[in-house]
Write an enzyme that holds these catalytic residues in place. Structure first.
Site, PDB file in Angstrom:
ATOM      1  N   GLY A 141      -4.712  -2.991 -10.198  1.00  0.00           N
ATOM      2  CA  GLY A 141      -4.540  -3.839  -9.028  1.00  0.00           C
ATOM      3  C   GLY A 141      -5.233  -3.285  -7.799  1.00  0.00           C
ATOM      4  O   GLY A 141      -5.447  -2.070  -7.676  1.00  0.00           O
ATOM      5  N   ASN A 152       0.754   2.025 -16.910  1.00  0.00           N
ATOM      6  CA  ASN A 152       1.099   0.627 -16.681  1.00  0.00           C
ATOM      7  C   ASN A 152      -0.159  -0.223 -16.608  1.00  0.00           C
ATOM      8  O   ASN A 152      -1.171   0.183 -16.055  1.00  0.00           O
ATOM      9  CB  ASN A 152       1.961   0.449 -15.420  1.00  0.00           C
ATOM     10  N   ARG A 180      -0.970  -0.785   0.353  1.00  0.00           N
ATOM     11  CA  ARG A 180      -1.911  -1.256  -0.658  1.00  0.00           C
ATOM     12  C   ARG A 180      -3.168  -1.841  -0.019  1.00  0.00           C
ATOM     13  O   ARG A 180      -4.288  -1.648  -0.533  1.00  0.00           O
ATOM     14  CB  ARG A 180      -1.226  -2.290  -1.545  1.00  0.00           C
ATOM     15  N   HIS A 204       5.895  -7.302 -13.003  1.00  0.00           N
ATOM     16  CA  HIS A 204       4.880  -6.420 -13.582  1.00  0.00           C
ATOM     17  C   HIS A 204       5.071  -4.949 -13.241  1.00  0.00           C
ATOM     18  O   HIS A 204       4.698  -4.084 -14.025  1.00  0.00           O
ATOM     19  CB  HIS A 204       3.493  -6.883 -13.121  1.00  0.00           C
ATOM     20  N   TRP A 205       5.656  -4.645 -12.086  1.00  0.00           N
ATOM     21  CA  TRP A 205       5.794  -3.252 -11.666  1.00  0.00           C
ATOM     22  C   TRP A 205       7.151  -2.710 -12.095  1.00  0.00           C
ATOM     23  O   TRP A 205       8.045  -2.457 -11.273  1.00  0.00           O
ATOM     24  CB  TRP A 205       5.613  -3.141 -10.155  1.00  0.00           C
TER      25      TRP A 205
END
Length: 270
Positions: A30, A95, A175, A242-243
């Site tokens: 990501g 992941n 992020r 997802h995390w």
């Protein structure tokens, strides 16, 4: 503290803490992802291990200097880094994209892999993909932007978690700033590489962890990996996207620590 490792034709950013059996932590693809942003808050639960947290090539502090498929190139870099750091064998925790890198390492260097922990790993696509799940659409759209966008990052982060209170402004800022420093120059979608033909070669005992509500690598993609790896088991966490390591941190830490410290053998005796 971040260190840099000089390798063949490239450099790798990493953090190396603790003593004991080695665990190598491999993050996702990501925008704004780094090893420590993905896993830093989990590390205190893994005291008693040597924790090597890397920035994969093209993310964080690690440059990328090749057009080779991402998974295959990164796996080669991590194998060389393990040698340089004196890590003969390690448990691998990855992941998404990092899970795919872990699987590739288990294929080409089985003697160097202890247990595999894979959170909604990439690298294995169903026959009907694309169209892409909404999370992957947002990831690829972000990569295609001429420059990073905080509003697009906010949309992306909110898709990664089921509990929207976890999509904090501080996390979005972190992020976004990281993505601005390393905005990718990759084909859209990137050439990740396909691991499907090699799943049967993985001999490591493998734990798959999946968020039931994952909108990026959906649970419907899990069976191909679950049935492709000879010694794999699947745990599904509800109310989670997802995390997994972030949204269900306490459960993740407990489940993974139990898995990598379990000394029992499976039914096949591996």
């Amino acid at each position: 503290m971040m260190s840099m490792l000089d390798l063949t034709g490239t450099r790798l950013g990493y953090t190396d803490t603790g003593e004991g059996d080695a665990v190598v932590w491999l993050h996702g693809s990501g925008p704004g992802a780094t090893g420590m942003s993905n896993f830093g808050p989990n590390l205190p639960a893994f005291s008693g291990f040597r924790n090597v947290v890397v920035d994969l090539p093209g993310w964080g502090a690690s440059p990328r200097h090749t057009d080779e498929p991402l998974i295959f190139h990164a796996a080669g870099v991590i194998a060389e880094a393990m040698t340089a750091l004196g890590v003969e064998r390690a448990h691998l925790v990855g992941n998404s994209y990092g899970g795919a890198v872990a699987m590739r390492l288990a294929v080409v260097h089985p003697e160097r892999v202890g247990r595999l922990v894979l959170m909604a790993p990439g690298g294995v696509l169903p026959a009907d993909a694309p169209p892409w799940p909404v999370g992957l659409e947002h990831l690829f759209d972000y990569m295609a932007l001429p420059e990073p966008s905080r509003s697009a990052m906010a949309d992306f982060v909110r898709l990664m978690v089921h509990d929207q209170s976890l999509a904090t402004e501080a996390l979005i800022d972190e992020r976004f700033e990281a993505s601005a420093a390393t905005h990718p120059e990759l084909p859209i979608p990137p050439n990740f590489g396909d691991l499907t033909p090699d799943l049967h070669k993985i001999r490591a005992r493998t734990l798959l962890l999946w968020g039931r509500e994952d909108q990026t690598v959906p649970l419907t993609w899990a069976p191909a990996i679950l049935h492709g790896i000879p010694d794999a088991e699947l745990r599904v966490l509800p109310n989670c996207r997802h995390w997994v390591q972030y949204e269900r941190a306490a459960d993740f830490n407990r489940i993974v620590r139990e898995f990598i410290t379990d000394t029992s053998t499976n039914s096949s005796g591996k």
